[in-house]
Enzyme design. Structure first.
Site, PDB file in Angstrom:
ATOM      1  N   GLY A  44       0.923  -1.270  -0.120  1.00  0.00           N
ATOM      2  CA  GLY A  44      -0.029   0.194   0.092  1.00  0.00           C
ATOM      3  C   GLY A  44       0.729   1.196  -0.111  1.00  0.00           C
ATOM      4  CG  ASP A  45       0.048   3.879   2.113  1.00  0.00           C
ATOM      5  OD1 ASP A  45      -0.889   4.265   1.843  1.00  0.00           O
ATOM      6  OD2 ASP A  45       0.525   3.289   3.573  1.00  0.00           O
ATOM      7  CD  GLU A  46       1.513   0.120  -3.372  1.00  0.00           C
ATOM      8  OE1 GLU A  46       0.596   0.821  -3.033  1.00  0.00           O
ATOM      9  OE2 GLU A  46       1.362  -1.110  -2.925  1.00  0.00           O
ATOM     10  CE  LYS A  48      -3.289   1.804  -3.694  1.00  0.00           C
ATOM     11  NZ  LYS A  48      -2.028   1.736  -2.803  1.00  0.00           N
ATOM     12  CG  HIS A  73      -5.802   6.370  -2.893  1.00  0.00           C
ATOM     13  ND1 HIS A  73      -6.510   5.485  -4.041  1.00  0.00           N
ATOM     14  CD2 HIS A  73      -5.169   5.292  -2.069  1.00  0.00           C
ATOM     15  CE1 HIS A  73      -6.311   4.243  -3.582  1.00  0.00           C
ATOM     16  NE2 HIS A  73      -5.750   3.983  -2.330  1.00  0.00           N
ATOM     17  NE  ARG A 181     -24.401 -16.289   3.564  1.00  0.00           N
ATOM     18  CZ  ARG A 181     -24.330 -17.593   3.822  1.00  0.00           C
ATOM     19  NH1 ARG A 181     -25.281 -18.168   2.860  1.00  0.00           N
ATOM     20  NH2 ARG A 181     -24.090 -18.166   4.701  1.00  0.00           N
ATOM     21  NE  ARG A 341       2.336   5.534   4.281  1.00  0.00           N
ATOM     22  CZ  ARG A 341       2.216   6.530   3.652  1.00  0.00           C
ATOM     23  NH1 ARG A 341       3.060   6.927   2.902  1.00  0.00           N
ATOM     24  NH2 ARG A 341       1.044   6.893   3.203  1.00  0.00           N
ATOM     25  CE  LYS A 367       6.928   8.961  -1.301  1.00  0.00           C
ATOM     26  NZ  LYS A 367       6.317   8.798  -0.079  1.00  0.00           N
ATOM     27  N   GLY A 451       8.559  13.142  -7.502  1.00  0.00           N
ATOM     28  CA  GLY A 451       8.164  14.383  -6.687  1.00  0.00           C
ATOM     29  C   GLY A 451       6.487  14.174  -6.398  1.00  0.00           C
TER      30      GLY A 451
HETATM   31  P1  GDP Z   1      -1.453   5.591  -2.433  1.00  0.00           P
HETATM   32  O1  GDP Z   1      -2.153   5.058  -1.101  1.00  0.00           O
HETATM   33  O2  GDP Z   1      -1.097   4.526  -3.300  1.00  0.00           O
HETATM   34  O3  GDP Z   1      -2.362   6.341  -3.216  1.00  0.00           O
HETATM   35  O4  GDP Z   1      -0.316   6.253  -1.760  1.00  0.00           O
HETATM   36  P2  GDP Z   1      -0.333   7.647  -0.747  1.00  0.00           P
HETATM   37  O5  GDP Z   1      -0.990   8.810  -1.094  1.00  0.00           O
HETATM   38  O6  GDP Z   1      -0.866   6.893   0.695  1.00  0.00           O
HETATM   39  O7  GDP Z   1       1.137   7.971  -0.460  1.00  0.00           O
HETATM   40  C1  GDP Z   1       2.001   8.140  -1.324  1.00  0.00           C
HETATM   41  C2  GDP Z   1       2.793   9.385  -0.673  1.00  0.00           C
HETATM   42  O8  GDP Z   1       3.722   9.806  -1.629  1.00  0.00           O
HETATM   43  C3  GDP Z   1       1.907  10.645  -0.962  1.00  0.00           C
HETATM   44  O9  GDP Z   1       2.340  11.628   0.220  1.00  0.00           O
HETATM   45  C4  GDP Z   1       2.342  11.091  -2.365  1.00  0.00           C
HETATM   46  O10 GDP Z   1       2.009  12.650  -2.391  1.00  0.00           O
HETATM   47  C5  GDP Z   1       3.789  10.825  -2.197  1.00  0.00           C
HETATM   48  N1  GDP Z   1       4.395  10.639  -3.688  1.00  0.00           N
HETATM   49  C6  GDP Z   1       3.632  10.012  -4.522  1.00  0.00           C
HETATM   50  N2  GDP Z   1       4.538   9.726  -5.764  1.00  0.00           N
HETATM   51  C7  GDP Z   1       5.838  10.450  -5.227  1.00  0.00           C
HETATM   52  C8  GDP Z   1       7.075  10.617  -5.747  1.00  0.00           C
HETATM   53  O11 GDP Z   1       7.300  10.248  -6.978  1.00  0.00           O
HETATM   54  N3  GDP Z   1       8.045  11.290  -5.093  1.00  0.00           N
HETATM   55  C9  GDP Z   1       7.733  11.758  -3.795  1.00  0.00           C
HETATM   56  N4  GDP Z   1       8.640  12.490  -3.398  1.00  0.00           N
HETATM   57  N5  GDP Z   1       6.441  11.769  -3.392  1.00  0.00           N
HETATM   58  C10 GDP Z   1       5.727  11.105  -3.904  1.00  0.00           C
HETATM   59  P1  IMO Z   2      -3.944   2.670   0.343  1.00  0.00           P
HETATM   60  O1  IMO Z   2      -5.029   2.428  -0.581  1.00  0.00           O
HETATM   61  C1  IMO Z   2      -1.464   0.989   3.725  1.00  0.00           C
HETATM   62  C2  IMO Z   2      -3.271  -1.947   6.379  1.00  0.00           C
HETATM   63  C3  IMO Z   2      -3.772  -1.466   7.591  1.00  0.00           C
HETATM   64  C4  IMO Z   2      -3.546  -2.840   8.390  1.00  0.00           C
HETATM   65  C5  IMO Z   2      -4.143  -4.020   7.561  1.00  0.00           C
HETATM   66  C6  IMO Z   2      -5.584  -4.210   7.848  1.00  0.00           C
HETATM   67  O2  IMO Z   2      -3.860   3.921   0.894  1.00  0.00           O
HETATM   68  O3  IMO Z   2      -2.565   2.039  -0.265  1.00  0.00           O
HETATM   69  P2  IMO Z   2      -7.903  -2.713   7.520  1.00  0.00           P
HETATM   70  O4  IMO Z   2      -8.365  -1.394   8.187  1.00  0.00           O
HETATM   71  O5  IMO Z   2      -8.120  -2.730   6.070  1.00  0.00           O
HETATM   72  O6  IMO Z   2      -8.785  -3.844   8.206  1.00  0.00           O
HETATM   73  O7  IMO Z   2      -6.374  -2.778   7.862  1.00  0.00           O
HETATM   74  O8  IMO Z   2      -4.191  -3.221   6.133  1.00  0.00           O
HETATM   75  N1  IMO Z   2      -4.085  -1.023   5.210  1.00  0.00           N
HETATM   76  C7  IMO Z   2      -3.240  -0.298   4.240  1.00  0.00           C
HETATM   77  N2  IMO Z   2      -2.004  -0.112   4.504  1.00  0.00           N
HETATM   78  N3  IMO Z   2      -2.302   1.612   2.750  1.00  0.00           N
HETATM   79  C8  IMO Z   2      -3.543   1.104   2.681  1.00  0.00           C
HETATM   80  O9  IMO Z   2      -4.370   1.639   1.491  1.00  0.00           O
HETATM   81  C9  IMO Z   2      -4.178   0.087   3.561  1.00  0.00           C
HETATM   82  N4  IMO Z   2      -5.303  -0.294   3.580  1.00  0.00           N
HETATM   83  C10 IMO Z   2      -5.156  -1.167   4.706  1.00  0.00           C
HETATM   84  O10 IMO Z   2      -2.601  -0.622   8.146  1.00  0.00           O
HETATM   85  O11 IMO Z   2      -2.175  -3.271   8.657  1.00  0.00           O
HETATM   86 MG    MG Z   3      -2.291   5.390   0.943  1.00  0.00          MG
END
Ligand code: GDP
Ligand code: IMO
Ligand code: MG
Length: 461
Positions: A44-46, A48, A73, A181, A341, A367, A451
């Protein structure tokens, strides 16, 4: 019907179409490759949200197909940072229609709060109510699901000494209600409210008997839900027909925004430290009601290193100065919970596993700029267990906790990449890093993030 009266495949083929006329203009096979998908390839948090925002410039419909407001996101446009949890990030583009599919679980107060909050930040969300469609088959997250999530976490901690580290957004409980259900869906909310109220009361009482400390004011909750029913009624559609009309009519570009990620998938993730939905490509079909042939590109989003929020095995985690540098430079805090994280090097074993399941057609490597300061950069290339190389990503968490990672060390580039806009202009060692990942995985890297902003993305082809 006896088997003798059924149309044979040959009869269908020789006429060029089935003898039975479709009951609805779209009740035929969907055209292939109309849908592009963006999926998280790690924990997660890549990034997206940022990739979806980029692709949404050229999309007509952006969909969520699974998960709930556990997702967070981020999209940065004109220096304004928007955060989306339930709304598809693509809604920031005024020409986009957003669609929340049947596989998503919806906390209605959360949905409206999210829209209000983002509306105050900038122009992007103007007219969102008229640009959002919600599947009538999507399940509803009630406040008691969220409260039960918190109680379950507390019980795990007290009874087993460790919890799962959930976001406490009610995800586990609501998907449990769905599987049992006894859940309630958007179609129930907007049709017969008396019938909805009866089923709500049964479910609420079940929760109260499972968790006696839960305080549920059934009358009060129903009053609030009645108001929400009026607010969302115009947005609720038969999701299957909605998406198929988009697939069949004048060609529309449909983009799917995966939430959570491959290693958090309920089936393929690091169970039990996972979420409760399928965050891999199968969730796109079940969460929207589309056939697999309608899916074209599947883009995997990969952070140039690895992060994880919450509990669970993390073989390449760096519990040291390197992890601290990644965490600080990458501002690695959860968008939904604000938790720090955990950080570590890129893990190719995990990525190969995610690719087996998803069949990525290309990757976005985000990143890369966060790695700008390192003299050396490591990449996990294989796992050993008790001194012996293992060929797979293990299912069992105790095993995964014990694996020893073998690393390849690459030279760093020690220069700022944040203003780079073409692949050619990247430092040589950064290019080598990208090529190494691309060649090791056998997947082309189409974008490189340098960025936060919309512009900070290198398009490679
Ligand atoms: P998501 O859940 O996959 O949409 O990702 P998140 O929004 O939770 O976390 C990604 C974080 O990295 C956010 O703060 C973005 O603004 C930041 N981000 C995304 N792409 C880049 C990048 O290429 N470089 C940097 N420095 N930050 C980025
Ligand atoms: P995005 O879409 C990172 C993790 C939680 C926990 C586990 C279970 O932003 O990438 P839940 O509340 O779903 O039952 O939690 O999954 N988790 C995530 N970690 N990014 C997310 O979403 C997540 N959605 C759930 O931290 O470890
Ligand atoms: Mg995220």
């Amino acid at each position: 019907m006896s088997s003798g009266s059924r149309p044979t495949q040959q009869a269908i083929m020789s006429n060029g179409e089935s003898p039975a006329a479709p009951a609805h203009p779209v009740a035929a096979a969907a055209p292939p490759n109309r849908v592009s998908v963006v999926l998280g390839a790690q924990w997660g948090d890549e990034g997206k949200g940022k990739v979806v925002d980029l692709l949404a410039q050229d999309a007509d419909i952006v969909c969520r197909c699974q998960g709930g407001n556990n997702a967070g996101h981020t999209v940065v446009v004109d220096s304004v940072e928007y955060d989306f949890h339930l709304l598809p990030s693509g809604i920031i583009n005024p020409n986009v229609t957003a669609f929340i599919g049947n596989g998503v679980v919806i906390h209605l107060p959360g949905l409206f709060e999210e829209a209000e909050k983002n509306l105050k930040k900038g122009q992007g969300l103007g007219g969102w109510e008229n640009r959002l469609a919600i599947s009538d088959r999507a399940h509803i997250v009630f406040d008691f699901h969220q409260a039960a999530d918190g109680i379950q976490e507390q019980q795990r901690q007290e009874q087993a000494g460790k919890n799962l580290g959930t976001t406490k957004k009610g995800i586990g409980p609501v998907y449990s209600s769905k599987a049992a259900r006894s859940g309630l869906r958007m179609c129930d909310l907007v049709s017969d409210f008396n019938e909805f109220s009866k089923r709500f009361e049964v479910l609420a009482k079940q929760y109260k008997s499972m968790y006696p400390s839960l305080e549920i004011n059934i009358e009060g909750e129903l009053d609030k839900l009645k108001d929400y029913a009026e607010k969302v009624r115009p947005m609720v559609k038969d999701g299957v027909y909605f998406i198929h009309e988009a697939l069949h009519g004048t060609p529309k570009k449909i983009l799917v925004e995966g939430a959570n990620a491959a290693l958090l998938d309920i089936d393929f993730g690091t169970y039990p430290f996972v979420t409760s939905s399928n965050c891999t490509v199968g969730g796109v079909c079940t969460g929207l009601g589309i056939p697999p042939q309608s899916i074209g590109d599947v883009y995997g989003v990969v952070k140039a290193y690895t992060t994880r929020v919450g509990i669970g095995a993390f073989p390449t985690e760096q519990n040291n100065e390197i992890g601290d540098i990644l965490q600080t430079r990458g501002h690695e805090f959860g968008v939904t919970t604000g938790r720090k994280r955990r950080c570590g090097w890129l893990d190719l074993v995990l990525l190969r596993f995610a690719h087996m399941i998803n069949g990525f057609t290309a990757l976005a490597l985000t990143k890369l700029d966060i790695l700008d300061v390192f003299t050396e950069i490591k990449v996990g290339v294989s796992y050993k267990l008790d001194g012996v190389k293992i060929p797979h990503f293990p299912a069992n968490q105790e095993v995964l906790n014990r694996v020893e990672v073998e690393y390849e060390t690459l030279p760093g580039w020690k220069s700022d990449t944040s203003n780079t806009r073409t692949f050619e202009d990247l430092p040589e060692n950064a290019k080598k890093y990208v090529h190494f990942v691309e060649e090791s995985l056998g997947i082309p890297i189409k974008w490189i993030g340098v960025g936060k902003s919309r512009e900070s993305m290198i398009q490679c082809f």
